[in-house]
Design a protein around this motif. Structure first.
Motif, PDB file in Angstrom:
ATOM      1  N   GLY A 171       0.818  -1.200   0.000  1.00 19.45           N
ATOM      2  CA  GLY A 171       0.000   0.000   0.000  1.00 19.45           C
ATOM      3  C   GLY A 171       0.854   1.253   0.000  1.00 19.45           C
TER       4      GLY A 171
ATOM      5  N   GLY B 263      -3.022   6.668  -2.041  1.00 21.56           N
ATOM      6  CA  GLY B 263      -4.243   6.119  -1.458  1.00 21.56           C
ATOM      7  C   GLY B 263      -5.419   7.063  -1.637  1.00 21.56           C
TER       8      GLY B 263
ATOM      9  N   GLY C 184      -4.908   0.394   3.185  1.00 22.42           N
ATOM     10  CA  GLY C 184      -5.941   1.411   3.243  1.00 22.42           C
ATOM     11  C   GLY C 184      -7.358   0.890   3.084  1.00 22.42           C
TER      12      GLY C 184
ATOM     13  N   GLY D  99      -0.242   4.541   0.371  1.00 22.55           N
ATOM     14  CA  GLY D  99      -0.875   5.733   0.912  1.00 22.55           C
ATOM     15  C   GLY D  99       0.059   6.446   1.872  1.00 22.55           C
TER      16      GLY D  99
END
Length: 551
Positions: free
Chosen positions: A234, A263, A337, A236
């Motif tokens: 991820g 994200g 997220g 983000g």
């Protein structure tokens, strides 16, 4: 291309000559440096530039000038230049006026005089402002062309992928542009081949997946090392913060991102309450800065790779991709997220990507010029989107389930929304259905105290709920009924069949699988704020160090 202009404004000839000299010495090669000795003359210069379609990148003006102050001039400058960066040169006594100007006229930065030495006090500020302006005005936007249909879900996804990964492109609409139809004919493409992506060198891409698109554009999609110290799933704010701290401290670090860095925060038009940015910054800008920072320290970023499984292999953790590829790491950070929850009701699923959209990038607002836009949601993301759409749309209608905005939205956003004449807020309301033949034509609203009723609509943007992306973790990582990951003390109080296996207690952000950590929105009871996600990402690296020291 005509050189963009930097306009300097000051009634003092000596100061005007000084600021112009300093700017010309550093930026004269790429920008025209134009002077004005008063606010009125500056507005005349801007009017002439608007008439001749000359771009203005930056206005640097003194505050204290007779007849018209710098802030007064900037408030009128927006009539001629909608996207120039504003820099106010001011004395310490005028800092209150400068701070107020951030809200009143969209001031980007204020600089106390004198600015000597310019290499330390002036150039870093101007570099930042011009860098942002250049990013918004890429000179090579015509090299990559995307031919598609306005009401195509995949066309929308391709444009979103390119925008969020900062890849400039030219959009050609098949039902409006003769050039689009000509290109489709030359490529011998059919309806199933759209969107057609034409790269400067290489074969046309026909309805490409994100992975195919990323590969053709030279974006990194494959890992360079067989084993990493830390794999971050991820990209983000939590994942990017972890990447910066981990790589800067010498850990072999890789970030795996299925779409684009940033994200949900990366789609925000303006984050105004993030520490250190008094004017605020866009989510795309924050993500771009963070990616650059992480890359500088040596972190790898893999794009368009969807992680579908987590495996424990003795002291190593492995993540598997949807295309059967994989990578291994000594520790994993889950920072995948959340995504916006889907609306339920007749017609809504069928019209997704065809007028019904979940989230949006900041640049999409310009497509709604003069139209009516409906925004569903009452949290900060919905408020930021509504304000962004209001810059272009004739009217923005916010559909909010709650009784008042203050219950779920920051007060500074509430105040800005109420100050906008073209934003209407409908409380205790929801969208329950949608109708359209190939694209959205109408939605059905259900408002408390009134029977459901249909209204015309061609744009519906949804920002509700939070669905964590955690299915890929499998049964070994304990989650709550909604899918949020349990960490730290919550792991020890979780019911079987996944008890904590070690004698030591889990670290604060550690999941029920030792060496697998979670940070940001995906974690149970997280704050759902950019600053807290960044903090958790940094904290996770400290805990990863502790874990690695014990293995």
């Amino acid at each position: 291309m005509t050189k963009p202009t930097i306009l300097t404004v000051d009634d003092d000839p000596g100061v005007l000559a000084s600021i112009s000299r300093d700017l010309r010495s550093r930026y004269g090669r790429d920008y025209r440096i134009v002077q004005a000795t008063s606010g009125a003359k500056a507005l005349d210069v801007l009017a002439e530039h608007a008439l001749r379609a000359r771009p203005v990148a930056l206005i640097a003006t003194d505050q204290r000038m007779p007849g018209m102050s710098g802030v007064q001039m900037l408030s009128q400058a927006r009539q001629h230049v909608t996207d120039a960066k504003f820099l106010l040169l001011t004395a310490y006594a005028d800092t209150d006026a400068a701070i107020q100007a951030i809200n009143d006229v969209g001031l980007d930065y204020y600089l106390l005089k004198p600015w000597d030495p310019p290499a330390e006090r002036l150039y870093p500020v101007v570099d930042d402002l011009l860098g942002d302006w250049r990013q918004e005005h890429p000179p090579d936007a015509g090299e990559l062309r995307v031919v598609g249909h306005r009401w195509s879900e995949r066309s929308h996804e391709v444009k979103t992928f390119l925008t969020r990964n900062h890849v400039p492109y030219q959009w050609l609409q098949i039902d409006r542009d003769d050039e689009a139809r000509r290109l489709v004919e030359l490529a011998q493409a059919g309806p199933d081949d759209l969107p057609l992506v034409l790269v400067p060198e290489g074969e046309p891409l026909r309805a490409p997946s994100n992975l195919e698109l990323a590969g053709a554009l030279g974006l990194r999609t494959r890992a360079e090392q067989p084993l990493y110290d830390l794999c971050i799933v991820g990209g983000g704010p939590a994942g990017l913060a972890a990447a910066v701290y981990a790589a800067s401290e010498g850990l072999r670090t890789v970030v795996v991102e299925r779409e684009a860095p940033g994200g949900q925060a990366g789609q925000s038009a303006s984050i105004e309450n993030y520490l250190g940015f008094p004017k605020g910054l866009s989510g795309a800008d924050l993500a771009h800065r963070a990616v650059t920072q992480a890359a500088r320290f040596g972190a790898e970023m893999l794009l368009a790779r969807d992680v579908v499984a987590l495996e424990t292999r003795g002291p190593v953790r492995a993540v598997r991709f949807s295309d059967s590829g994989e990578l291994e790491a000594r520790a994993v950070l889950v920072a995948s997220g959340v995504s916006y929850r889907r609306l339920e009701g007749p017609g809504l699923a069928e019209l997704a990507g065809r007028g019904v959209y979940y989230g949006s990038s900041a640049s999409e607002a310009s497509q709604c010029q003069g139209d009516e836009v409906y925004v569903v949601g009452g949290a900060n993301s919905a408020g930021q989107a509504a304000l962004n759409f209001a810059r272009y749309a004739k009217r923005v209608v916010m559909v909010v389930r709650g009784k008042q905005l203050e219950d779920t939205m920051s007060l500074y956003l509430v105040a800005q929304i109420r100050a906008k004449d073209n934003i209407e807020v409908r409380l205790q309301s929801s969208v329950v259905a949608a109708r359209g033949d190939g694209h959205l034509a109408a939605i059905t609203l259900c408002e408390q105290g009134s029977p459901p009723h249909e209204v015309p609509a061609t744009w519906l943007f949804v920002y509700i709920g939070a669905s964590p992306r955690t299915d890929w973790l499998g049964s070994g990582v304990v989650r709550d009924p909604r899918g949020f990951v349990l960490t730290g003390q919550d792991v020890q109080s979780a019911p079987t069949p996944s008890p904590w296996p070690l004698a030591r207690a889990p670290f604060a952000l550690e999941t029920s699988v030792p060496g697998v950590f979670a940070a940001g929105d995906v974690r149970l009871d997280s704050m759902k704020r950019v600053a807290s996600a960044v903090g958790e990402g940094a904290m996770a690296v400290y805990l990863v160090h502790r874990y690695l020291a014990t293995t």
